[in-house]
Design an enzyme around this catalytic site. Structure first.
Site, PDB file in Angstrom:
ATOM      1  N   GLY A  14     -58.966  65.331 -40.202  1.00  0.00           N
ATOM      2  CA  GLY A  14     -57.990  66.150 -39.477  1.00  0.00           C
ATOM      3  C   GLY A  14     -58.211  66.059 -37.980  1.00  0.00           C
ATOM      4  CB  VAL A  66     -59.348  64.525 -47.128  1.00  0.00           C
ATOM      5  CG1 VAL A  66     -59.637  63.728 -45.870  1.00  0.00           C
ATOM      6  CG2 VAL A  66     -58.442  65.720 -46.846  1.00  0.00           C
ATOM      7  CG  ASN A  92     -60.913  70.088 -38.464  1.00  0.00           C
ATOM      8  OD1 ASN A  92     -61.015  71.295 -38.271  1.00  0.00           O
ATOM      9  ND2 ASN A  92     -59.887  69.365 -38.018  1.00  0.00           N
ATOM     10  CE1 TYR A 159     -57.532  78.048 -44.725  1.00  0.00           C
ATOM     11  CE2 TYR A 159     -57.750  80.260 -43.825  1.00  0.00           C
ATOM     12  CZ  TYR A 159     -57.933  78.887 -43.706  1.00  0.00           C
ATOM     13  OH  TYR A 159     -58.499  78.373 -42.571  1.00  0.00           O
TER      14      TYR A 159
END
Length: 253
Positions: A14, A66, A92, A159
């Site tokens: 990222g 990823v 990241n 999340y």
């Protein structure tokens, strides 16, 4: 005393993102060669490579998904061919969830995407890159977590679930690879000021009121901690969850 990463190579997943760009630049300023991972934004990745090469280091842009084991393996082969296996990994990249909703309303797919981008990303990266760190007897694996993982606020379950899963994985990994002088740590930013916020400020008074330092942190402040953990100055730190959020989250003992 200064942070000296000369001779080291870092991979930032990222790397074209809001925080990733500053991590890339900061690691390069400290002397590291940097591999800039991107998923879609090749132009931005190539621009970053040109920018960091002005510091006298080598840069490389690499595309990859990823959340895919095969894509990470292909990325690892390309990196090894073109710049060499990295000494430092900064995990990241993450799939963003918007809008956040209650557990009862959140789509099943949102939990799956967070698990893939938070947990499985680090599984794939560890398998692809940590064996070479073990061979060299030195390595840094840095996972970017979040203050939200500890806060567990309403409407953030997808999340938070992904990031708490990441926490369990990397703490275990730290115990497994420590004997090889490979450290594994997490950095947990709060709601951070980045270029997007600078261009379009939003009302953050309610959030700032909950921060002991009475302000939001910046992308540079996150990158500074990444550089410290990547360096020999942090050689006896592993398995840590390090909040960079002005004291808003304080892990207990």
């Amino acid at each position: 005393m200064k942070i000296d990463l000369e001779g080291k190579t870092a991979l930032v997943t990222g790397g074209t993102g809001e925080l990733g760009r500053v991590m890339v630049q900061t690691l390069a300023e400290c002397g590291a060669n940097v591999i800039v991972h991107f998923l879609h934004n090749e132009a931005k990745a190539e621009q970053l490579v040109r920018e960091i090469e002005q510091f006298g280091v080598r840069g490389n842009a690499v595309q990859g998904d990823v959340t895919s084991a095969e894509s990470v393996r292909q990325m690892a082969r390309k990196v090894e061919r073109e710049i060499g296996s990295p000494d430092i990994i900064v995990a990241n990249a993450v799939v963003q969830i918007h809008p956040w909703q209650s557990v009862l309303d959140e789509d099943f797919e949102d939990y799956e995407s967070q698990f893939k981008s938070c947990v499985m990303q680090s599984v794939y990266l560890a398998k692809a890159f940590i064996p070479s760190m073990i061979e060299r007897g030195w390595g840094r694996y840095i996972a970017i977590n979040t203050e939200c993982a500890m806060e567990a606020a309403a409407n953030s379950s997808a999340y938070v679930t992904g990031k708490r899963g990441l926490d369990g994985l990397v703490r275990t990994l730290a115990k497994e690879v420590g004997k090889h002088q490979v450290t594994v740590n997490q950095i947990a930013p709060g709601w951070t000021i980045s270029d997007r916020y600078r261009a379009e400020p939003t009302n953050d008074e309610a959030y700032v009121a909950t921060v002991p330092l009475n302000r939001r942190g910046t992308d540079q402040e996150i990158a500074n901690v990444v550089a410290f953990i990547a360096s020999d100055l942090s050689s006896y730190i592993t398995g840590a969850y390090i909040p960079v959020c002005g004291g808003r989250i304080m892990p207990g003992i």
